[in-house]
Design a protein around this motif. Structure first.
Motif, PDB file in Angstrom:
ATOM      1  N   ALA A 185       0.835  -1.206   0.000  1.00 59.75           N
ATOM      2  CA  ALA A 185       0.000   0.000   0.000  1.00 59.75           C
ATOM      3  C   ALA A 185       0.868   1.254   0.000  1.00 59.75           C
ATOM      4  CB  ALA A 185      -0.930  -0.016   1.213  1.00 59.75           C
ATOM      5  N   ALA A 186       2.016   1.208   0.689  1.00 62.39           N
ATOM      6  CA  ALA A 186       2.933   2.350   0.689  1.00 62.39           C
ATOM      7  C   ALA A 186       3.492   2.584  -0.716  1.00 62.39           C
ATOM      8  CB  ALA A 186       4.062   2.114   1.689  1.00 62.39           C
ATOM      9  N   GLU A 187       3.811   1.495  -1.419  1.00 63.99           N
ATOM     10  CA  GLU A 187       4.286   1.626  -2.807  1.00 63.99           C
ATOM     11  C   GLU A 187       3.213   2.254  -3.684  1.00 63.99           C
ATOM     12  OE1 GLU A 187       5.425  -2.250  -4.026  1.00 63.99           O
ATOM     13  OE2 GLU A 187       7.111  -2.397  -2.616  1.00 63.99           O
ATOM     14  N   ASP A 188       1.958   1.822  -3.486  1.00 59.79           N
ATOM     15  CA  ASP A 188       0.852   2.396  -4.260  1.00 59.79           C
ATOM     16  C   ASP A 188       0.662   3.879  -3.942  1.00 59.79           C
ATOM     17  OD1 ASP A 188       0.408  -0.080  -5.374  1.00 59.79           O
ATOM     18  OD2 ASP A 188      -1.219  -0.621  -3.996  1.00 59.79           O
ATOM     19  N   LYS A 189       0.850   4.212  -2.664  1.00 56.63           N
ATOM     20  CA  LYS A 189       0.709   5.613  -2.253  1.00 56.63           C
ATOM     21  C   LYS A 189       1.740   6.483  -2.962  1.00 56.63           C
ATOM     22  CE  LYS A 189      -0.834   8.878   0.615  1.00 56.63           C
ATOM     23  NZ  LYS A 189      -2.249   9.297   0.707  1.00 56.63           N
ATOM     24  N   LEU A 190       2.988   6.029  -2.979  1.00 48.56           N
ATOM     25  CA  LEU A 190       4.033   6.786  -3.675  1.00 48.56           C
ATOM     26  C   LEU A 190       3.710   6.919  -5.162  1.00 48.56           C
ATOM     27  CD1 LEU A 190       7.357   5.479  -2.074  1.00 48.56           C
ATOM     28  CD2 LEU A 190       6.247   7.686  -1.721  1.00 48.56           C
ATOM     29  N   ALA A 191       3.209   5.834  -5.755  1.00 47.80           N
ATOM     30  CA  ALA A 191       2.868   5.886  -7.185  1.00 47.80           C
ATOM     31  C   ALA A 191       1.792   6.938  -7.443  1.00 47.80           C
ATOM     32  CB  ALA A 191       2.391   4.513  -7.656  1.00 47.80           C
ATOM     33  N   THR A 192       0.811   7.036  -6.534  1.00 48.94           N
ATOM     34  CA  THR A 192      -0.253   8.029  -6.682  1.00 48.94           C
ATOM     35  C   THR A 192       0.296   9.447  -6.537  1.00 48.94           C
ATOM     36  OG1 THR A 192      -1.827   6.452  -5.723  1.00 48.94           O
ATOM     37  CG2 THR A 192      -2.498   8.760  -5.791  1.00 48.94           C
ATOM     38  N   VAL A 193       1.207   9.625  -5.582  1.00 42.36           N
ATOM     39  CA  VAL A 193       1.821  10.943  -5.367  1.00 42.36           C
ATOM     40  C   VAL A 193       2.582  11.385  -6.608  1.00 42.36           C
ATOM     41  CG1 VAL A 193       3.599  12.194  -4.062  1.00 42.36           C
ATOM     42  CG2 VAL A 193       1.961  10.719  -2.859  1.00 42.36           C
ATOM     43  N   PHE A 194       3.377  10.491  -7.169  1.00 36.06           N
ATOM     44  CA  PHE A 194       4.177  10.873  -8.343  1.00 36.06           C
ATOM     45  C   PHE A 194       3.324  11.029  -9.587  1.00 36.06           C
ATOM     46  CE2 PHE A 194       7.550   9.060  -5.616  1.00 36.06           C
ATOM     47  CZ  PHE A 194       8.322  10.220  -5.528  1.00 36.06           C
ATOM     48  N   SER A 195       2.209  10.317  -9.646  1.00 33.99           N
ATOM     49  CA  SER A 195       1.293  10.518 -10.762  1.00 33.99           C
ATOM     50  C   SER A 195       0.704  11.932 -10.718  1.00 33.99           C
ATOM     51  CB  SER A 195       0.162   9.476 -10.682  1.00 33.99           C
ATOM     52  OG  SER A 195      -0.771   9.692 -11.711  1.00 33.99           O
TER      53      SER A 195
END
Length: 536
Positions: free
Chosen positions: A340-350
């Motif tokens: 979930a932390a990896e997904d969170k970072l992906a959303t932030v960078f998107s």
């Protein structure tokens, strides 16, 4: 369901557990225990529903076992087996709410009938607990809190599918629907400061009730206190709209609220009113806009009523969204939810790529929050980022990691992987430490209490947690380890000392030497004395 059969006579336990079609009654697993103490250890670590126990056993009777079980869990159903038709035993069993009292050897009909009765009682009790009526009662009792939390989540940007919104609004009794809404933020001014330590909540409750009374004639009202200390009210016009314009109506009602609070509560309010917007999609944006007005326009001025202008924000001046939306990166790291932390970072960078690709400040803002979240995790675990990341931290110190979105992305994802690896290593080391402490304590104290509970108390863990850790690390259950340790110790003492069998029995934790002999023979096929004489 899970069941345990307890008897010091092994043939009863083995026969009843292995040669009866328990699965037809819905029993998924049947545990075996050859003493009450062993049963209690199993009950510590498994969700047992039904206990079938002999009544006369060494160290502890079946009645005493039920008493101990009742202290832990009042829902477990107990069935007593006895070779004696003793009225006093039966009376005691009834007093301790045993489902049945069966004489040995019970017929299959008697045994299955008793277990079916236990299952029926369990099902009835749990159905009552989970019944819709009880659920609705609990919902009503907690409705204000649930309503408030739903509005807070919505203002912070928590997203739900439309059908989920409709379901929650309906189940919480909120007469709101998708469409035009307005938001009021109300600031209680300094006169209310005198209630800060005594009566503040009462004042807030009174203002919310007054707002519902004043605005409720024309609008639906949904209020809550938000994280900055403002009282927030979501408003939606009722079907019978007044002739007065929507904007003018809210200003007029806000002035009335301000006046009535001054008159009856002796305190002043400042109020910010948003433009009408689409609910729920635009609520987070309008909420942020309203709080910004309090900071930038109202400031320290008092008794203001101001309407937020519906102006478009400059794309280079808007706030980041994804990094602040719950659950935050810090919360995900604390919970060990790495994917979930990896997904969170992906959303932030998107978001950075799509909205702020030209903004170094937004990249820097996200970078510092990510770095702070990493540091927080390290410090919570008693570590430092320098120790975990080494030279990889240099690019944060000199600011190089924040100079572009691509560099920040590479640094953040790489460091997340290292943190995960380092945390996993620390967890494994911590588990090994617990295992070593448990084994050292058991080896030195076999003659004392080395039950799962005693071992868990020694290392300051919950028994269930310790049991899982030990099983993960060693592949062996704690009770199996203690039993094996006792037998190995017994064999060593039988080979190397002249101590009596009863002395050895006491030294390894068996107070009843007859029971020790029985366990030893079951393990090795010979008695302790035969083992010694035969020099096995």
């Amino acid at each position: 369901m899970q069941m345990i059969i307890v008897d010091d006579e092994a043939h009863w336990v083995d026969n009843l557990s292995m040669h009866k079609p328990w699965h037809k009654l819905g029993i998924d697993h049947v545990h075996k225990a050859y003493s009450a103490q062993e049963a209690l250890r199993i009950l510590e670590t498994h969700p047992i529903d039904i206990v079938i126990s002999d009544i006369l056993m060494p160290e502890m009777t079946g009645i005493e076992l039920i008493e101990r079980i009742r202290l832990r869990d009042k829902k477990i159903k107990c069935i007593i087996l006895s070779g004696h038709s003793d009225f006093e035993f039966a009376k005691e069993a009834v007093r301790h709410q045993a489902v049945d009292y069966l004489l040995k050897p019970p017929t299959d009909n008697e045994l299955f009938g008793a277990v079916e009765s236990a299952i029926a009682q369990l099902n009835a009790e749990w159905e009552s607990v989970s019944s819709q009526e009880r659920t609705q009662y609990t919902l009503r009792e907690n409705l204000p809190l649930l309503r408030g939390q739903l509005l807070l989540d919505a203002m912070k940007g928590h997203r739900m599918p439309p059908e989920e919104w409709n379901r929650k609004l309906d189940s919480y009794g909120l007469p709101f629907c998708k469409g035009d809404c307005a938001l009021l933020l109300v600031r209680m001014e300094e006169e209310f400061g005198q209630y800060r330590n005594n009566g503040q909540q009462l004042m807030e409750y009174a203002i919310i009730n007054m707002a519902e009374e004043i605005f409720g004639e024309f609008t639906e009202v949904w209020g809550v206190k938000e994280e900055h200390g403002y009282l927030a009210f979501l408003l939606q016009l009722k079907e019978e709209s007044p002739e007065l314009g929507k904007e003018s109506l809210l200003e007029k009602l806000s002035m009335q609220l301000q006046y009535k609070v001054k008159q009856f509560l002796k305190g002043s309010l400042s109020i910010v009113i948003t433009e009408w917007f689409r609910f729920p999609e635009q609520l987070p944006e309008r909420y942020r806009h309203a709080t910004a007005y309090f900071r930038q326009i109202v400031g320290d001025e008092r008794e203001f009523i101001i309407r937020v202008g519906d102006t478009e924000q400059n794309v280079t001046q808007g706030p980041l969204d994804a990094i602040y939306m719950p659950p935050t990166l810090m919360n995900l790291l604390e919970a060990g939810r790495w994917e979930a932390a990896e997904d969170k970072l992906a959303t932030v960078f998107s978001e950075l790529d799509e909205r702020w690709s030209e903004s170094w400040e937004h990249c820097m803002e996200a970078g510092y929050i990510i770095a702070a979240s990493f540091a927080h995790l390290a410090h919570r675990n008693g570590n430092t980022l320098v120790h975990l990341l080494g030279q990889d931290l240099d690019s944060v110190r000199n600011g190089e990691a924040f100079t572009s979105i691509a560099r920040l992305r590479n640094w953040s994802t790489g460091m997340l992987g290292k943190l995960k690896e380092g945390t996993s290593s620390e967890i494994k080391d911590s588990r090994s430490l617990y295992v070593n402490k448990v084994q050292a304590f058991a080896e030195k104290n076999l003659h004392l209490d080395v039950s799962l509970r005693a071992l868990a108390d020694h290392v300051n863990l919950h028994p269930t947690h310790l049991s899982k850790i030990y099983k993960i690390e060693t592949g062996e259950g704690i009770s199996d380890y203690v039993s094996r340790l006792r037998m190995e110790s017994a064999c060593h003492k039988l080979k190397t000392t002249d101590k009596k069998v009863y002395e050895i029995s006491t030294e390894i934790g068996y107070l009843d030497s007859a029971y020790f002999i029985k366990v030893f023979k079951r393990q090795f096929g010979v008695t302790p004395q035969e083992y010694r004489d035969g020099n096995h």
